[in-house]
Write an enzyme that holds these catalytic residues in place. Sequence first.
Site, PDB file in Angstrom:
ATOM      1  N   HIS A  59      12.031 -15.587  46.175  1.00 42.27           N
ATOM      2  CA  HIS A  59      11.477 -16.421  47.244  1.00 42.27           C
ATOM      3  C   HIS A  59      10.822 -15.538  48.298  1.00 42.27           C
ATOM      4  O   HIS A  59      11.421 -14.571  48.769  1.00 42.27           O
ATOM      5  CB  HIS A  59      12.565 -17.279  47.889  1.00 42.27           C
ATOM      6  CG  HIS A  59      12.044 -18.161  48.992  1.00 42.27           C
ATOM      7  ND1 HIS A  59      11.114 -19.153  48.755  1.00 42.27           N
ATOM      8  CD2 HIS A  59      12.274 -18.168  50.327  1.00 42.27           C
ATOM      9  CE1 HIS A  59      10.815 -19.752  49.908  1.00 42.27           C
ATOM     10  NE2 HIS A  59      11.503 -19.166  50.874  1.00 42.27           N
ATOM     11  N   SER A  60       9.580 -15.879  48.663  1.00 40.55           N
ATOM     12  CA  SER A  60       8.839 -15.193  49.723  1.00 40.55           C
ATOM     13  C   SER A  60       8.711 -13.699  49.368  1.00 40.55           C
ATOM     14  O   SER A  60       8.163 -13.370  48.317  1.00 40.55           O
ATOM     15  CB  SER A  60       9.532 -15.443  51.067  1.00 40.55           C
ATOM     16  OG  SER A  60       8.656 -15.231  52.137  1.00 40.55           O
ATOM     17  N   MET A  61       9.240 -12.788  50.186  1.00 37.64           N
ATOM     18  CA  MET A  61       9.199 -11.366  49.837  1.00 37.64           C
ATOM     19  C   MET A  61       9.770 -11.147  48.436  1.00 37.64           C
ATOM     20  O   MET A  61       9.268 -10.327  47.656  1.00 37.64           O
ATOM     21  CB  MET A  61      10.003 -10.553  50.860  1.00 37.64           C
ATOM     22  CG  MET A  61      10.156  -9.079  50.520  1.00 37.64           C
ATOM     23  SD  MET A  61      11.126  -8.147  51.736  1.00 37.64           S
ATOM     24  CE  MET A  61      12.785  -8.324  51.068  1.00 37.64           C
TER      25      MET A  61
END
Length: 243
Positions: A87-89
């Site tokens: 998720h995300s990074m």
Amino acid sequence: MSWFRCPETRPWASMRLFCLPHAGGSAVFYRPWAQAVSPAVEVQAVQYPGRADRMADAFVTDAHQLARLIAGAMAPLMDRPAALFGHSMGAVLAYEVARLLQERGTPPVHVFASGARPPHDRGGERVADRDDDGVVEAMVELGGTDAEALQDPELRELVLPYVRNDFALIEAYEHRDGTRLTVPITAIIGDADPHVTEEQAKGWGTVTGGRFALTVLPGDHFYLTPRQPQVIKEIHRTLEVPA
């Protein structure tokens, strides 16, 4: 110190799902998934250094280096098919880990890239350079549970160093030419995520020669917390495991 937290070991599981947290996140973010996911899947959540029970471990400041360390630590756990969810990074790290695993002849069966722009289209935002209040503000804007912890001054002192490190790491990341993934990718985003549009998310399809799918769910950057059942359902369907 181990790189992975497994809320429930499942020796019988036919597959492992390695989950990579967002900037400022830790393995505990994925703990509820162990109960929600099919018994055929064992959840292994990555614990980045410098936080939670790895508070004493030195930060890793380079995304490519972090991916190498995670891929290396996964080696003994690749005795059965593995999928990656970031998720995300964590989505960008999952992509880099997948490239390394593919190079080593043990590619994952699937990569789920959640709430993130593709590796070659990162945007110019710089949260790491802000003062403490600015970093907290960015976390609050994103939402998620970490933002609440930052309201407490004592917790803030513990949490801010690794949050800042994570933002610096992902904001300095540059996509490098090299191994082209052949692994299928599913991008999942929230329809009201201020950081990634549907159009941008489609860019994940260009970094693999494998199948690509995009799923848009209602919600913001942390859509996957309230929409956990839909996310898990998408994972089951994609990996063809019985729910």
